[in-house]
Design a protein around this motif. Structure first.
Motif, short mmCIF file in Angstrom:
data_model
loop_
_atom_site.label_atom_id
_atom_site.label_comp_id
_atom_site.label_asym_id
_atom_site.label_seq_id
_atom_site.Cartn_x
_atom_site.Cartn_y
_atom_site.Cartn_z
N UNK A 1 0.83 -1.22 0.00
CA UNK A 1 0.00 0.00 0.00
C UNK A 1 0.85 1.26 0.00
N UNK A 2 2.12 1.15 0.36
CA UNK A 2 2.96 2.34 0.39
C UNK A 2 3.26 2.83 -1.03
N UNK A 3 3.51 1.90 -1.93
CA UNK A 3 3.73 2.27 -3.33
C UNK A 3 2.91 1.34 -4.23
N UNK A 4 3.23 1.37 -5.53
CA UNK A 4 2.55 0.54 -6.52
C UNK A 4 1.16 1.03 -6.88
N UNK A 5 1.04 2.35 -6.89
CA UNK A 5 -0.11 2.99 -7.55
C UNK A 5 0.27 3.23 -9.01
N UNK A 6 -0.66 3.81 -9.78
CA UNK A 6 -0.43 3.92 -11.23
C UNK A 6 0.86 4.67 -11.57
N UNK A 7 1.13 5.79 -10.89
CA UNK A 7 2.34 6.55 -11.24
C UNK A 7 3.61 5.73 -10.96
N UNK A 8 3.54 4.84 -9.98
CA UNK A 8 4.69 3.97 -9.67
C UNK A 8 4.88 2.94 -10.78
N UNK A 9 3.75 2.35 -11.23
CA UNK A 9 3.82 1.35 -12.31
C UNK A 9 4.31 2.00 -13.61
N UNK A 10 3.89 3.24 -13.84
CA UNK A 10 4.31 3.93 -15.06
C UNK A 10 5.82 4.13 -15.10
N UNK A 11 6.39 4.57 -13.99
CA UNK A 11 7.84 4.81 -14.00
C UNK A 11 8.60 3.48 -14.09
N UNK A 12 8.05 2.45 -13.43
CA UNK A 12 8.70 1.14 -13.51
C UNK A 12 8.66 0.61 -14.95
N UNK A 13 7.53 0.79 -15.63
CA UNK A 13 7.40 0.33 -17.02
C UNK A 13 8.35 1.11 -17.93
N UNK A 14 8.51 2.38 -17.65
CA UNK A 14 9.43 3.20 -18.44
C UNK A 14 10.86 2.64 -18.36
N UNK A 15 11.23 2.22 -17.16
CA UNK A 15 12.58 1.67 -16.96
C UNK A 15 12.71 0.27 -17.56
N UNK A 16 11.65 -0.52 -17.47
CA UNK A 16 11.72 -1.93 -17.90
C UNK A 16 11.44 -2.12 -19.38
N UNK A 17 10.90 -1.11 -20.04
CA UNK A 17 10.54 -1.23 -21.46
C UNK A 17 11.77 -1.62 -22.29
N UNK A 18 11.67 -2.75 -23.00
CA UNK A 18 12.77 -3.18 -23.85
C UNK A 18 13.97 -3.74 -23.08
N UNK A 19 13.82 -3.90 -21.76
CA UNK A 19 14.91 -4.47 -20.96
C UNK A 19 14.42 -5.75 -20.30
N UNK A 20 15.35 -6.48 -19.70
CA UNK A 20 15.01 -7.74 -19.03
C UNK A 20 15.45 -7.68 -17.57
N UNK A 21 14.66 -8.32 -16.74
CA UNK A 21 15.10 -8.55 -15.36
C UNK A 21 16.31 -9.47 -15.42
#
Lengths: 173, 419
Positions: free
Chosen positions: B299-319
């Motif tokens: 509940x502290x994070x993982x709202x939409x703005x958090x998912x958006x920034x995470x997706x921006x970083x992960x786009x085209x990359x791999x864990x």
């Protein structure tokens, strides 16, 4: 109440007192007590004799709102927790479930593990029977005093037929 | 007592105004107020004990079932038979008393999306109840038995807290987020530095998602409540959801309070070292630490703005191979929006695990529990020993961007190079 002191450090949080995965799987206080202080000493419940006292440093019970933390301590046989300071929700929960919680700044340094101590709940004092020194806890005010005197919220409700903040019931004659 | 007079009194803080109005008499910091409660929450790890207390006290009737919410969110869906039994107990109780049972979405975020309005007084059997302050409510955590007493009486007692006002100045640099602000404050105050205190936030305008993160995480320095007084953004958020304020409570200009200023431009990404929530350092202090798991949830994070920034970083990359990234949205609504916006597609392509909305990994109950000697970086609120699983596991805390960047590298990494 006389007992042996179990001494803990500063910032003992509720997850150390009882991890979530144990407290979220039962409502049985006896079962909860088996995991008391699991994060620090898994053998702790076996070391407690009824009426023993926990002495701790600052902000005892920080973190979650879990009432299972004071419940686990009470049903492990601990008669009172005496600490330099308590976290807000833990302190409230302790008095609500009938676990005396005495705040005495500096107490943790005055007691060694295994010391025989006496807690006087009327006077709100802890006496270290080894050093013969007595320490005074901060007085309780308002509803907290009523709760401690009654032995918790359920006991208060049973005796008075109402909660401390509810107006007295009108007597019908 | 006239509510209008209280609301316009310049000498009263937000908490003093809120608790004066809810108690029907003027109260100041240090007084004890008996207040009317507008909303209560409990969840699947506190609700069953509240139900037990309710029954043991011989209580029969709930004061207003519409104001009682019990969430099945912490271990949802039930991870084992014992949890399932407690879930059944909650469902049966709610059915019998016609109160609200909500399944599979995290309580604090769900209430923000659907119930909370400015001026509301909310108490919850969950320490992160503070989150509702993001919309100008007075919201605080209590234990199970006290919540049971509120179910019956509609009231509780609260000591009126002293106030610490935090003024935010300037704007955040790239790669620095709301989570870094509140972590920085927790590091400065210490984990009991705001014990019994009302935090009021003012200055630089932050999004509602960011306010929710800050109010939620405020309990980690002991705050009793944490609040952003309602402004234009609050009104817009409510209007979009068909709700209106109950009361517009603004802190008085001459209230007796402590003050602190945070210059946002000076702030770097932060990291909290394992075991205590106040071991906060600049991210560089832990950069390069190898990790087994990244957890982007709670509940502290993982709202939409958090998912958006995470997706921006992960786009085209791999864990990174050998590292897992668990992503758990804060609500069902956010889950659905993340699917619609293609964010989940990005996460799956990157090799992440995307779960249902639950508190799961944050409390070490399921969906990402840590094994012996494992190391995680997480944007959940707590890094206590054993919190996410094994007592020997270590948890570092950071913003969602830092968690995403670290998952890509398999070690704690600075998100700024990916933004």
């Amino acid at each position: 109440m006389n007992g042996k002191a179990h001494v803990f450090g500063d910032y003992v949080n509720t997850d150390l007192i009882i991890p979530f995965r144990f407290k979220a799987r039962t409502n049985d206080p006896v079962e909860l007590a088996k995991y008391c202080m699991y994060g620090i000493d898994r053998e702790f419940p076996k070391k407690v004799s009824k009426g023993d006292v926990i002495v701790a440093g600052v902000n005892f019970g920080g973190g979650s709102s879990r009432e299972q933390a004071p419940v686990a301590i009470k049903y492990a046989g601990i008669g009172a927790v005496v600490a330099d300071s308590f976290a807000r929700i833990f302190f409230r929960n302790a008095l609500v479930i009938g676990l005396p919680a005495l705040e005495i700044p500096g107490i943790q340094k005055q007691v060694k593990a295994g010391d025989a101590v006496a807690v006087d709940l009327r006077k709100r004092t802890l006496t270290n029977l080894r050093t013969k020194k007595t320490f005074q806890a901060a007085p309780l005010t308002g509803f907290l005093r009523d709760l401690e005197a009654a032995g918790g919220l359920a006991a208060y409700h049973k005796r008075h037929g109402k909660f401390p903040w509810e107006p007295g019931k009108r007597k019908t004659t | 007592m006239e509510a209008r007079r209280i609301l316009t009194d310049p000498s009263l803080s937000f908490a003093e105004k809120a608790l004066s109005i809810k108690s029907g008499r003027e109260v100041r910091a240090g007084d004890v107020a008996v207040v009317d409660v507008d909303l209560t929450l409990a969840q699947d790890s506190t609700g069953p004990l509240a139900i037990r207390s309710f029954q043991e006290m011989g209580l029969k009737k709930i004061f207003d079932p519409r104001k009682v919410f019990i969430f099945l969110d912490h271990t949802y869906p039930a991870a084992d038979e014992k949890v399932a039994t407690l879930h059944t107990m909650v469902r049966d109780f709610c059915a019998r008393h016609a109160c609200n049972v909500v399944e599979g979405t995290i309580s604090h975020q769900h209430l923000l999306e659907e119930q909370v309005v400015p001026g509301m007084l909310l108490v919850g059997a969950d320490s992160h109840t503070n989150q509702a302050g993001a919309l100008g409510a007075f919201a605080t955590g209590l234990g199970s038995t006290e919540i049971a007493s509120v179910w019956a009486s509609g009231k509780t007692w609260l000591r009126v807290p002293e106030t610490l006002r935090i003024t935010l100045e300037g704007t955040l640099a790239k790669g620095v987020f709301a989570r870094d602000i509140i972590m920085h404050l927790i590091g400065q105050l210490g984990e009991d530095g705001a014990n019994y205190t009302s935090l009021e936030w003012t200055g630089t305008r932050l999004s509602i998602d960011s306010r929710a993160c800050i109010c939620n995480n405020s309990v980690e320095c002991g705050a009793k409540n944490s609040v952003f007084a309602p402004d234009q953004l609050t009104v817009q958020y409510l209007r979009a959801r068909g709700r209106k304020p109950m009361l517009d409570i603004q802190s008085g200009a001459q209230a007796t309070i402590k003050e602190k200023t945070i210059d946002l431009a000076d702030l770097e990404p932060q990291v909290t070292l394992p075991e205590h929530v106040d071991r906060v350092k600049p991210l560089s202090a832990a950069e390069g630490t190898p990790i087994h798991e990244g957890f982007l949830g709670s509940s502290t994070n993982c709202r939409l703005e958090d998912l958006q920034v995470a997706a921006h970083i992960l786009k085209g990359r791999k864990v990174k191979a050998g590292t897992r990234l668990v992503i758990t949205p804060a609500s069902k609504r956010i889950f659905l929006q993340a699917v619609r916006d293609g964010l989940v597609d990005t996460f799956m392509q990157a090799g992440a695990v995307f779960t249902n909305s639950t508190c799961g990994a944050c409390v070490g109950t399921h969906m990402g529990v840590l094994g012996e000697n494992e190391v995680a970086i997480s944007c959940s609120p707590r890094n206590y020993t054993g919190r996410m699983g094994s007592l020997s596991a270590q948890v570092y805390l950071a913003s969602p961007a830092t968690v995403a960047a670290s998952a890509v590298e398999g070690r704690i990494a600075d998100p700024r190079k990916y933004l």
